[in-house]
Design a protein around this motif. Structure first.
Motif: not given
Length: 365
Positions: A205-228
């Motif tokens: 369980l987690q609290p609901f977080l308001s992570l929507q943009n101004e058009r009520n679309q959920p969005f997030d940042i996906r970052a990819l890390l790797q070892k070289d």
């Protein structure tokens, strides 16, 4: 010669990704195989799978010994075959002679618990195990809206939003083509539904977080890390995932779209832009070291970061088997690198610690 084995529960899963890696393997003197863990025979230590033939540009059926290094891309469900394969992979991990590209992470609840004890604790949503329907109900009474997530989930599946509104309980979940919404008018009907859900899998369980943009679309940042190729962590790239209006998740499999991170960032004012960059850079610089001090070595990480309307930053998910679709769509110039990086890191591992199993293979031949 170095051999690299791709493990998956279905040979059709990520077939394009494996093929692109295998096409580039010959120039690195690497032979690529793909197989399903359940096809391993402990009696013969042989595997029924496929080897990539660069001359034919195709996968061919073959029996082979366990490859020098394994690339685990198994995504488990709750079915019998998943449990069988997971047991075999876990057995592989106990064998010193079997080397993994990366060992993966535990379930999400254990991961969140580990991160709450680190310097990244302020970025972790409060997370608890869902132990009973009554517990979920009590938290809902307090928070008014909560998120119910499977502890072993991936790809945004099985996530529920539960909201208390006008003495009714509104439950929503995103499907690949649409959103399903149900309204329960009494506590008893909600608890009955929760009992069925919680009996099928482990949830948190987690609290609901308001992570929507101004058009009520959920969005997030996906970052990819790797070892070289030197074994050092590197930031490969970032992209924005934007879900459907009114949706819960931003995953591309559920109708989301990928947006170029730099273009998105350019639309913010300078103060917000500087703040977000500094916060995210601090998270992504610290995260791999924190994880590898508590868990076995990793090769890659997909990190999902949410930004609330009040500019609070949240680590939503950390995945040791990330997809690449966001970067392939927003940064196509990274295509060759993304397909070659597992080969470069496999060579680093082989050069750093020649495997006893490979020596045994040569002797037995």
């Amino acid at each position: 010669m170095l051999t690299l084995g791709f493990m998956t529960l279905n040979l059709k899963t990520e077939a394009g990704y494996f093929t692109e890696i295998a096409r580039r393997a010959k120039e690195h003197e690497i032979i690529c195989y793909r197989f399903i863990p359940s096809k391993f025979s402990p009696l013969t230590e042989q595997i029924e799978g496929e080897r990539f033939d660069p001359d034919k540009d195709a996968w061919v059926e073959e029996q082979f010994l366990i490859p020098s290094i394994l690339y685990d891309r198994c995504f488990y469900g709750h079915d019998l075959h998943s449990r069988q394969c997971k047991g075999i992979v876990n057995w592989f991990k106990t064998k010193d002679k079997i080397q993994f590209l990366g060992f993966g992470l535990p379930n999400k609840l254990m991961l969140y618990e580990a991160l709450t004890k680190s310097k990244l604790a302020p970025y972790i949503p409060r997370t608890i195990q869902a132990r009973s329907s009554e517990q979920v109900y009590q938290l809902l009474q307090d928070k008014r809206r909560i998120i119910l997530k499977p502890t072993d989930g991936s790809g945004g599946s099985g996530i529920y939003s539960i909201e208390l509104y006008n003495k009714e309980f509104i439950v929503k979940t995103d499907k690949m083509t649409h959103q399903v919404s149900r309204t329960f008018k009494s506590k008893s009907t909600l608890l009955s539904w929760l009992d069925r859900i919680l009996s099928k899998a482990d949830y948190m369980l987690q609290p609901f977080l308001s992570l929507q943009n101004e058009r009520n679309q959920p969005f997030d940042i996906r970052a990819l890390l790797q070892k070289d190729q030197f074994g050092h962590w590197s930031m490969i790239g970032k992209g924005i995932r934007q879900g459907k209006e009114g949706g819960i998740v931003s995953n591309l499999n559920y109708g989301g779209i990928a947006i170029n991170f730099e273009e998105w960032l350019a639309n913010l004012d300078e103060r917000k832009r500087r703040f977000i960059i500094e916060e995210i850079d601090d998270i992504l610089t610290s995260l791999p070291t924190i994880l590898e001090t508590q868990f076995p070595p990793l090769f890659e990480l997909g990190v999902d970061i949410g930004i609330a309307k009040d500019l609070s930053i949240w680590i939503l998910d950390v995945n040791s088997k990330p997809g690449r679709k966001v970067l392939l769509e927003t940064k196509p110039e990274l295509k060759d690198f993304l397909y070659e990086s597992p080969l470069l890191y496999a060579k680093f591992l082989q050069e750093r610690r020649p495997e006893p199993y490979e020596r045994e293979r040569v002797i037995s031949d």
